[in-house]
Scaffold this active site. Structure first.
Site, short mmCIF file in Angstrom:
data_model
loop_
_atom_site.label_atom_id
_atom_site.label_comp_id
_atom_site.label_asym_id
_atom_site.label_seq_id
_atom_site.Cartn_x
_atom_site.Cartn_y
_atom_site.Cartn_z
N SER A 153 14.53 41.46 7.87
CA SER A 153 13.66 40.92 7.40
C SER A 153 13.81 40.76 6.15
O SER A 153 14.43 41.95 5.03
CB SER A 153 11.85 41.24 7.55
N TYR B 102 6.07 47.05 8.39
CA TYR B 102 7.26 46.21 8.53
C TYR B 102 8.10 46.33 8.14
O TYR B 102 9.09 46.60 8.35
CB TYR B 102 6.22 44.79 8.22
N LYS C 237 12.36 47.39 8.80
CA LYS C 237 13.00 46.11 8.43
C LYS C 237 14.61 46.68 7.74
O LYS C 237 15.66 46.02 8.58
CB LYS C 237 12.61 45.22 8.10
#
Ligand code: NAI
Length: 299
Positions: free
Chosen positions: A153, A166, A170
């Site tokens: 991401s 997150y 990622k």
């Protein structure tokens, strides 16, 4: 030019009950791949479970004349990951392609993020991609063929408010793809990562409705499909993709500052502009390459 096909190939796509994964599964199946549609079927925060979403995608594929099988297991457990790959072997006799795509969100600023919020997100994205890749690995190695795509991401590559969990996961997926590329090289296993932007249930709060059509999932899948095709030589690379734009993202190292005869903190302060210079840069293919660049600079 002929169309790209995946006849004779078996693909595992995790988190393929919705959003990007669903589109990857539909496209690969439409072009001849046999697809394991994995999805735990929970909500965007990782709560709940249902076999419905995976089954619905399989129904769509089979109605269109493709071949697919649903799997409702959890990528984040070793048993779940083994069962996903086992589904491919039992149903279609092999596995060639792994698209690690399953994901959840638990967005909070660091001040409010609990260890559970951190662990849950790392578990699905990073541990899940590790587990599914390692479950498939012996089979890919044995047949001397494999294509793996990890879903990273922009939040991981560049950081994003409220996503300590997150973004850590990622960025970890980049390291995982790069290392699988190194370890897979002699077995014709290629591994890459994508950093997509797409309008899905995961991004409905951040992508305004008026631009949602621009960021359709269909604008991401062609890159994934190319990266898992047998003609694609890319490995260990990262691509940002969304809205019809695709760009290679690379980790580069600047020229640096060198002082071999003792280094002081004042040297660091006084040479900060050279230390932080961006050009000319090198793009190491792996850690050994980076070490070679260090030795070169020290000559
Ligand atoms: P989505 O929520 O539509 O799809 C994610 C799927 O993963 C869901 O169907 C969910 O049920 C499944 N899933 C969640 N936990 C699972 C588990 N433990 N085991 C198996 N399946 C599980 O979201 P979207 O946007 O399609 O996301 C797909 C991937 O793309 C995710 O990894 C996400 O982080 C990544 N991504 C998406 C971006 C976007 O703009 N939509 C941006 C950057 C990355």
């Amino acid at each position: 030019m002929t169309d790209l096909r995946y006849d004779g190939r078996v693909a595992v796509v995790t988190g393929a009950g919705h959003g990007l994964g669903r589109q990857h599964a539909l496209e690969l199946a439409a072009r001849g791949a046999k697809v394991v549609v994995n999805d735990l079927g929970g909500d965007v925060h990782g709560g709940g479970a249902s076999s419905g979403p995976a089954e619905a995608v399989v129904e769509e594929i089979t109605k269109a004349g493709g071949a697919a099988v649903a799997n409702p297991d959890n990528v984040a457990t070793p048993e779940g990951a083994q069962a996903i790959v086992r589904t491919a072997l039992d149903s279609f006799g092999q596995v060639d392609i792994v698209v690690n795509n399953a994901g959840i969100l638990r967005d909070k600023s660091l001040k409010n993020m609990t260890p559970d919020d951190f662990d849950a997100v790392i578990a699905v994205h990073l541990r899940g991609s590790f587990l599914v890749s390692s479950a498939a690995w012996p089979h890919l190695r044995e047949r001397g063929y494999g294509r793996i795509v990890n879903t990273s991401s922009p939040a991981g590559l560049f950081g994003n408010f409220g996503q300590a969990n997150y973004s850590s996961a990622k960025m970890g997926l980049i390291g995982l793809a790069k290392t699988l590329a190194v370890e897979g090289a002699k077995y014709n296993i290629k591994a890459n990562a994508i950093a997509p932007v797409a309008a899905t249930r995961m991004t409905e709060d951040v992508i305004p409705a008026e631009v949602a059509a621009t960021f359709d999932v269909e604008m991401v899948t062609p890159l994934v499909a190319w990266l898992v095709h047998e003609d694609c030589e890319s490995t260990g690379e990262v691509y940002s993709v969304g809205g019809g734009r695709i760009a290679r993202v690379f980790v580069a190292e600047g020229p640096g500052y060198v002082k071999k005869d003792g280094l002081s903190v004042e040297d660091v302060r006084d040479n900060w502009s050279q230390i932080t210079a961006e050009t000319p840069y090198v793009v190491p293919k792996h850690a050994g390459d980076q070490m070679a660049a260090v030795f070169e600079a020290l000559k």
